[in-house]
Design a protein around this motif. Structure first.
Motif, short mmCIF file in Angstrom:
data_model
loop_
_atom_site.label_atom_id
_atom_site.label_comp_id
_atom_site.label_asym_id
_atom_site.label_seq_id
_atom_site.Cartn_x
_atom_site.Cartn_y
_atom_site.Cartn_z
N ALA A 94 0.84 -1.20 0.00
CA ALA A 94 0.00 0.00 0.00
C ALA A 94 0.88 1.25 0.00
O ALA A 94 0.59 2.22 -0.71
N ALA A 95 1.94 1.23 0.79
CA ALA A 95 2.84 2.38 0.85
C ALA A 95 3.52 2.61 -0.50
O ALA A 95 3.72 3.76 -0.91
N ASN A 147 6.31 19.45 2.48
CA ASN A 147 5.37 18.90 3.45
C ASN A 147 4.68 17.65 2.90
O ASN A 147 4.40 16.71 3.65
N THR A 148 4.42 17.61 1.61
CA THR A 148 3.83 16.41 1.00
C THR A 148 4.81 15.25 1.06
O THR A 148 4.43 14.13 1.39
N MET A 149 6.08 15.54 0.77
CA MET A 149 7.07 14.47 0.80
C MET A 149 7.27 13.97 2.23
O MET A 149 7.44 12.77 2.43
N SER A 150 7.23 14.85 3.21
CA SER A 150 7.36 14.40 4.61
C SER A 150 6.24 13.44 4.97
O SER A 150 6.46 12.44 5.65
N THR A 151 5.04 13.73 4.50
CA THR A 151 3.90 12.83 4.73
C THR A 151 4.15 11.49 4.05
O THR A 151 3.92 10.42 4.65
N ASN A 152 4.62 11.52 2.82
CA ASN A 152 4.89 10.28 2.10
C ASN A 152 6.00 9.47 2.77
O ASN A 152 5.91 8.24 2.86
N LEU A 153 7.02 10.14 3.26
CA LEU A 153 8.10 9.43 3.96
C LEU A 153 7.58 8.82 5.26
O LEU A 153 8.01 7.72 5.64
N SER A 154 6.66 9.47 5.92
CA SER A 154 6.06 8.91 7.14
C SER A 154 5.27 7.64 6.82
O SER A 154 5.30 6.68 7.59
#
Length: 110
Positions: free
Chosen positions: A11-12, A47-54
């Motif tokens: 899923a990730a 901020n979008t990439m930080s969410t994706n990395l999380s």
């Protein structure tokens, strides 16, 4: 790796930016990359990439370390190895000896 963990990893990775980020972190090796560097390399908002990395971290595919105010991300090679092992554990029609060289080659390179 069990089925729920594998499903979480799939899923990730099922979103383009996360897949690209994960592949970029695999390429960066032991050096890893700062979150901002990943965002810049992929031309994404930070901020979008930080969410994706999380999301990738929660799936066990990346880990991080804090460097002052910045966060450096790394591919979790154990997570990748577990996912590949899950995919290949029952391959070759019940004749694992046929797949063993492939599995050993993949796990040795990780």
């Amino acid at each position: 790796m069990d089925k729920p963990a594998a499903l979480s990893a799939f899923a990730a990775l099922s979103q383009t930016a996360r897949l690209d980020a994960f592949r970029l972190l695999v390429q960066s090796g032991d050096e890893g990359m700062l979150a901002g560097e990943v965002a810049e390399a992929l031309e994404a908002r930070q901020n979008t990439m930080s969410t994706n990395l999380s999301v990738l971290m929660n799936a066990g595919l990346v880990h991080n370390s804090r460097e002052g105010r910045a966060i450096r991300y790394f591919a979790n090679m154990d997570g990748l190895q577990g996912l590949l092992g899950f995919l290949l554990q029952d391959c070759c029609g019940g004749r694992p000896e046929m797949c063993r060289p492939l599995i050993e080659d993949i796990t040795r390179k990780c």
